[in-house]
Each structure stands twice: as C-alpha cells, then as structure tokens.
Design a protein around this motif. Structure first.
Motif, PDB file in Angstrom:
ATOM      1  N   THR A 183       8.534  60.419 -12.337  1.00 29.67           N
ATOM      2  CA  THR A 183       8.144  59.541 -11.236  1.00 29.67           C
ATOM      3  C   THR A 183       9.321  58.631 -10.929  1.00 29.67           C
ATOM      4  O   THR A 183       9.727  57.833 -11.761  1.00 29.67           O
ATOM      5  N   ALA A 189       2.828  54.479 -15.239  1.00 31.13           N
ATOM      6  CA  ALA A 189       3.844  54.981 -14.312  1.00 31.13           C
ATOM      7  C   ALA A 189       5.242  54.842 -14.908  1.00 31.13           C
ATOM      8  O   ALA A 189       6.088  55.722 -14.740  1.00 31.13           O
ATOM      9  N   SER A 191       9.629  56.447  -8.105  1.00 26.21           N
ATOM     10  CA  SER A 191       9.129  55.116  -7.734  1.00 26.21           C
ATOM     11  C   SER A 191       7.615  55.162  -7.678  1.00 26.21           C
ATOM     12  O   SER A 191       7.013  56.211  -7.415  1.00 26.21           O
ATOM     13  N   TRP A 192       6.996  54.012  -7.930  1.00 27.26           N
ATOM     14  CA  TRP A 192       5.540  53.914  -7.968  1.00 27.26           C
ATOM     15  C   TRP A 192       5.161  52.537  -7.453  1.00 27.26           C
ATOM     16  O   TRP A 192       5.692  51.528  -7.929  1.00 27.26           O
ATOM     17  N   ARG A 207       0.449  50.356 -14.108  1.00 23.35           N
ATOM     18  CA  ARG A 207       1.911  50.307 -13.947  1.00 23.35           C
ATOM     19  C   ARG A 207       2.610  50.791 -15.217  1.00 23.35           C
ATOM     20  O   ARG A 207       3.591  51.523 -15.153  1.00 23.35           O
ATOM     21  N   HIS A 253       2.700  64.454 -12.224  1.00 22.41           N
ATOM     22  CA  HIS A 253       2.033  63.181 -11.994  1.00 22.41           C
ATOM     23  C   HIS A 253       0.562  63.386 -11.647  1.00 22.41           C
ATOM     24  O   HIS A 253      -0.306  62.683 -12.172  1.00 22.41           O
ATOM     25  N   ILE A 271      -1.869  53.620  -3.644  1.00 24.90           N
ATOM     26  CA  ILE A 271      -0.743  53.937  -4.515  1.00 24.90           C
ATOM     27  C   ILE A 271       0.185  54.838  -3.713  1.00 24.90           C
ATOM     28  O   ILE A 271      -0.271  55.766  -3.031  1.00 24.90           O
ATOM     29  N   ASP A 293       3.820  56.923  -4.495  1.00 27.26           N
ATOM     30  CA  ASP A 293       4.840  57.253  -5.480  1.00 27.26           C
ATOM     31  C   ASP A 293       5.716  58.382  -4.985  1.00 27.26           C
ATOM     32  O   ASP A 293       5.326  59.148  -4.101  1.00 27.26           O
TER      33      ASP A 293
END
Length: 98
Positions: free
Chosen positions: A38, A32, A40-41, A29, A66, A53, A55
C-alpha cells in the motif's frame, strides 16, 4: 515509486454509530502502515454520516493483496453494526499522480 491503481471506498454510518466508524478508521491506520504494497492510505469524512477510504498501489497485485487483507476483513466484520448500507467500493485506475 509509480502508482497506477487505487481503491475508493465510501461508507455510510448509521446515524448513532458515526463516531464509532470514525474511531475505527483512525485505528485501522496501523494496519495500513503494515501493508508493504500500500503506497498511500487515507481515511476521510465527507459529512456527518459519510466516511471513506482512498488508497493507492503500484500495481494490481498490491491492490488485490489489500482487498484480501486485514482492513477489508475488519470493515466487513463490523459493517452490519456500524453501516447504514453496504460499502460502495470502487476500483480506480490512476491517470495522473503528483
């Protein structure tokens, strides 16, 4: 910010390594959070052995950054010891977002 693309990765842990995979996902996390592109993850568990996962990104450039980043590198490095099979990676186009 409008998001248009995403990545869905499904990960099947070796039965004896499921807790290790969950812990790894929790630790990634922080990686990220450092990724500027990014939007949202999410790391999630589907069942006792299946994790994932999801994202999202504003554009293809963010998604590509990413996929070349530290999270993907980390997952590929530990995959042989933690995963029962190769990760299932799906590139998705987002149709509706709230």
């Amino acid at each position: 910010m409008t998001v248009t693309v995403g990545v869905l990765a499904l990960l099947e842990a070796k039965p004896e390594r499921a807790a290790d995979l969950a812990a790894l996902l929790e630790r990634t996390r922080r990686l990220a959070l450092a990724e500027q592109q990014t939007v949202s993850w999410y790391a999630f568990r589907v069942d006792e052995a299946t994790y994932g996962i999801f994202d999202t990104f504003a554009d293809e450039a963010g998604r590509e950054a990413h996929l070349r980043g530290e999270i993907a590198e980390t997952l590929m490095r530990v995959a042989p010891e933690l995963l029962a099979k190769d990760p299932e990676i799906r590139l998705v186009d987002l149709l509706a977002v709230k």
